[in-house]
Design a protein around this motif. Structure first.
Motif, PDB file in Angstrom:
ATOM      1  N   PHE A 215      28.503  46.702  61.409  1.00  0.00           N
ATOM      2  CA  PHE A 215      29.910  47.016  61.466  1.00  0.00           C
ATOM      3  C   PHE A 215      30.665  45.962  60.339  1.00  0.00           C
ATOM      4  N   PRO A 216      30.351  45.957  59.313  1.00  0.00           N
ATOM      5  CA  PRO A 216      30.954  44.697  58.479  1.00  0.00           C
ATOM      6  C   PRO A 216      32.391  44.830  57.841  1.00  0.00           C
ATOM      7  N   ILE A 217      33.025  46.008  57.859  1.00  0.00           N
ATOM      8  CA  ILE A 217      34.192  46.434  57.537  1.00  0.00           C
ATOM      9  C   ILE A 217      34.880  47.270  58.461  1.00  0.00           C
ATOM     10  N   ASP A 218      36.155  47.301  58.338  1.00  0.00           N
ATOM     11  CA  ASP A 218      36.820  48.527  59.326  1.00  0.00           C
ATOM     12  C   ASP A 218      37.690  49.048  58.404  1.00  0.00           C
ATOM     13  N   ASP A 219      39.121  49.117  58.963  1.00  0.00           N
ATOM     14  CA  ASP A 219      40.043  49.801  58.124  1.00  0.00           C
ATOM     15  C   ASP A 219      40.176  49.203  56.540  1.00  0.00           C
ATOM     16  N   HIS A 220      40.933  50.272  55.636  1.00  0.00           N
ATOM     17  CA  HIS A 220      40.896  49.972  54.438  1.00  0.00           C
ATOM     18  C   HIS A 220      41.817  50.637  53.478  1.00  0.00           C
ATOM     19  N   VAL A 221      42.281  50.161  52.505  1.00  0.00           N
ATOM     20  CA  VAL A 221      43.277  50.912  51.551  1.00  0.00           C
ATOM     21  C   VAL A 221      43.109  50.515  50.188  1.00  0.00           C
ATOM     22  N   GLU A 222      42.776  51.597  49.185  1.00  0.00           N
ATOM     23  CA  GLU A 222      42.167  51.515  47.911  1.00  0.00           C
ATOM     24  C   GLU A 222      43.292  52.061  47.035  1.00  0.00           C
ATOM     25  N   TRP A 223      43.431  51.401  45.832  1.00  0.00           N
ATOM     26  CA  TRP A 223      44.367  51.623  44.728  1.00  0.00           C
ATOM     27  C   TRP A 223      43.712  51.327  43.241  1.00  0.00           C
ATOM     28  N   TYR A 229      40.159  48.530  39.765  1.00  0.00           N
ATOM     29  CA  TYR A 229      40.324  49.370  41.159  1.00  0.00           C
ATOM     30  C   TYR A 229      40.311  47.915  42.192  1.00  0.00           C
ATOM     31  N   TYR A 230      41.184  48.329  43.216  1.00  0.00           N
ATOM     32  CA  TYR A 230      41.407  47.282  44.297  1.00  0.00           C
ATOM     33  C   TYR A 230      41.218  47.730  45.782  1.00  0.00           C
ATOM     34  N   ALA A 231      40.615  47.027  46.654  1.00  0.00           N
ATOM     35  CA  ALA A 231      40.534  47.358  48.006  1.00  0.00           C
ATOM     36  C   ALA A 231      40.893  46.547  48.979  1.00  0.00           C
ATOM     37  N   ILE A 232      41.931  46.468  49.818  1.00  0.00           N
ATOM     38  CA  ILE A 232      42.280  45.508  51.003  1.00  0.00           C
ATOM     39  C   ILE A 232      41.702  46.211  52.335  1.00  0.00           C
ATOM     40  N   VAL A 233      40.588  45.382  52.788  1.00  0.00           N
ATOM     41  CA  VAL A 233      39.750  45.700  54.032  1.00  0.00           C
ATOM     42  C   VAL A 233      39.751  44.548  55.087  1.00  0.00           C
ATOM     43  N   LYS A 234      39.507  45.084  56.192  1.00  0.00           N
ATOM     44  CA  LYS A 234      39.417  44.385  57.457  1.00  0.00           C
ATOM     45  C   LYS A 234      38.163  43.740  57.297  1.00  0.00           C
ATOM     46  N   ASP A 235      37.725  42.418  57.294  1.00  0.00           N
ATOM     47  CA  ASP A 235      36.580  41.729  57.390  1.00  0.00           C
ATOM     48  C   ASP A 235      36.375  41.673  58.929  1.00  0.00           C
ATOM     49  N   LEU A 249      40.312  41.079  50.032  1.00  0.00           N
ATOM     50  CA  LEU A 249      40.391  41.661  48.816  1.00  0.00           C
ATOM     51  C   LEU A 249      39.024  42.002  48.145  1.00  0.00           C
ATOM     52  N   PHE A 250      38.706  43.154  47.608  1.00  0.00           N
ATOM     53  CA  PHE A 250      37.827  43.551  46.870  1.00  0.00           C
ATOM     54  C   PHE A 250      38.169  44.025  45.501  1.00  0.00           C
ATOM     55  N   GLY A 255      35.667  51.846  40.500  1.00  0.00           N
ATOM     56  CA  GLY A 255      35.767  52.250  41.885  1.00  0.00           C
ATOM     57  C   GLY A 255      34.673  52.540  42.814  1.00  0.00           C
ATOM     58  N   PHE A 256      33.373  52.245  41.993  1.00  0.00           N
ATOM     59  CA  PHE A 256      32.137  52.644  42.715  1.00  0.00           C
ATOM     60  C   PHE A 256      31.617  51.492  43.230  1.00  0.00           C
ATOM     61  N   HIS A 257      31.384  50.394  42.344  1.00  0.00           N
ATOM     62  CA  HIS A 257      30.469  49.118  42.484  1.00  0.00           C
ATOM     63  C   HIS A 257      31.662  47.952  42.845  1.00  0.00           C
ATOM     64  N   TRP A 258      31.729  47.519  44.099  1.00  0.00           N
ATOM     65  CA  TRP A 258      32.853  46.786  44.461  1.00  0.00           C
ATOM     66  C   TRP A 258      32.140  45.326  44.877  1.00  0.00           C
ATOM     67  N   GLU A 259      33.050  44.227  44.341  1.00  0.00           N
ATOM     68  CA  GLU A 259      32.808  42.815  44.477  1.00  0.00           C
ATOM     69  C   GLU A 259      33.809  42.173  45.155  1.00  0.00           C
ATOM     70  N   LEU A 260      33.558  41.014  45.927  1.00  0.00           N
ATOM     71  CA  LEU A 260      34.420  40.562  46.644  1.00  0.00           C
ATOM     72  C   LEU A 260      35.301  39.597  45.681  1.00  0.00           C
ATOM     73  N   SER A 261      36.495  39.646  45.871  1.00  0.00           N
ATOM     74  CA  SER A 261      37.521  38.799  44.814  1.00  0.00           C
ATOM     75  C   SER A 261      37.027  37.260  44.718  1.00  0.00           C
ATOM     76  N   ARG A 262      37.352  36.732  43.850  1.00  0.00           N
ATOM     77  CA  ARG A 262      37.330  35.267  43.860  1.00  0.00           C
ATOM     78  C   ARG A 262      37.948  34.546  44.865  1.00  0.00           C
ATOM     79  N   ASP A 263      39.246  34.826  45.182  1.00  0.00           N
ATOM     80  CA  ASP A 263      40.081  34.122  46.338  1.00  0.00           C
ATOM     81  C   ASP A 263      40.352  35.463  47.141  1.00  0.00           C
TER      82      ASP A 263
END
Length: 322
Positions: A215-223, A229-235, A249-250, A255-263
């Motif tokens: 259960f790595p992430i929970d709630d989320h919002v993408e834009w 593309y960006y996504a804020i998710v719950k760690d 932030l990812f 919009g398909f291949h996501w990476e954790l932001s640097r900060d």
């Protein structure tokens, strides 16, 4: 510092808190119409039933304000429990509102059950309602937008946005098959459609997952913004940042291949109020965004303080370095 984050040292005005004396308030979604009215749709259920009654008694209500951060005044209900037998007759939750070509689409979790928590949770489905204005009335449909299928015990927690290529992209939560009542792992799926009403077809690339936890992430919002593309998710377990329940932030090029932001840290699960009181949360989640000039300006969150059964919505201003 993350390219999008809560301003350092922010003291949040109490008017940014939206709570009701007799209700638990949970996630919210807001759109502002041309005349300046802010239309908020949010989940609520009676406080007397306790926090866990979100699964069995939640409805969607409607409030308005002249300012994105509030204060909001309740105008009535948007979707509420009704006669038995419908796929969503047992409650509405986790809303997400978009506008497309003058029509409003309200995505949500619909559920039915026998009043028992796990029974309702395991009968969650993604649905959508349609209206000509965010005040309603809302037209529901006889079937969910996304049905369970092999490998998907449930479908829920949808968020939809329009891609530059004109397609509509949804990210939704599912539970894989496994020992009941919990089922298997909680995962998130990307789906695409040519129209807000679908059909939404799963993309083969999974959305932000890791083999280290079920259960790595929970709630989320993408834009999407300036072609990225960006996504804020719950760690959810602190697996990505070491901070349980932080908003992070990812980023993605397609919009398909996501990476954790640097900060990656957007905010910790705590708020400092205008009088200096620091409040810590058991849950601070269900992120949704309000945009100004095409950039995220306010982060809406649902909060359950530590040691409390009474939840509320809060509107948090953002720093952004796009």
């Amino acid at each position: 510092m993350s390219i999008i984050s809560v301003p350092e040292g922010l003291r949040l005005a109490y008017r940014a808190k939206f709570e009701l004396p007799d209700w638990n308030v949970w996630g919210s979604t807001m759109l502002r119409t041309e005349e300046g009215t802010c239309h908020l749709i949010f989940s609520r259920w009676l406080r007397s039933l306790g926090h866990q009654a979100w699964a069995t008694h939640s409805e969607l209500a409607y409030a308005t304000s002249s300012h994105p951060e509030g204060p909001y005044e309740v105008q009535g209900t948007a979707l509420t429990q009704d006669e038995e037998g419908k796929w969503d007759s047992g409650g509405f939750h986790n809303e997400s509102l978009i506008e497309a070509d003058g029509v409003y689409y309200l995505y949500y979790i619909g559920q039915h059950g026998n009043g028992e928590w796990w029974n309702h949770r395991n009968n969650q489905r993604v649905g959508v309602a349609v209206a000509e204005h965010p005040s309603g009335p809302w037209k529901r449909f006889d079937k969910p937008l996304l049905e369970p299928r092999p490998g998907h015990l449930t479908t829920g927690t949808p968020h939809v946005f329009k891609r530059p290529d004109g397609k509509y992209q949804m990210v939704y939560k599912t539970v894989t098959e496994g020992p009941m009542p919990f089922g298997g792992s909680v995962r998130h799926v990307i789906a695409l459609a040519d129209h807000p009403l679908g059909p939404f077809v799963d993309h083969p690339e999974p959305f932000i997952r890791t083999p280290r936890t079920h259960f790595p992430i929970d709630d989320h919002v993408e834009w999407v913004q300036d072609g990225r593309y960006y996504a804020i998710v719950k760690d959810n377990k602190g697996e990505f940042t070491g901070m349980h329940s932080a908003m992070i932030l990812f980023e993605s090029e397609d919009g398909f291949h996501w990476e954790l932001s640097r900060d990656p840290l957007v905010m910790k699960p705590q708020l400092t109020w205008e009088d200096g009181v620091v409040q810590h949360f058991e849950r601070l989640e269900m992120p949704k965004l309000y945009f100004e000039n095409g950039k995220p300006a306010i982060l809406y969150l649902a909060g359950l303080p530590k040691g409390s059964e009474h939840s509320f919505m809060v509107a948090v201003p953002l720093n952004k370095a796009f």
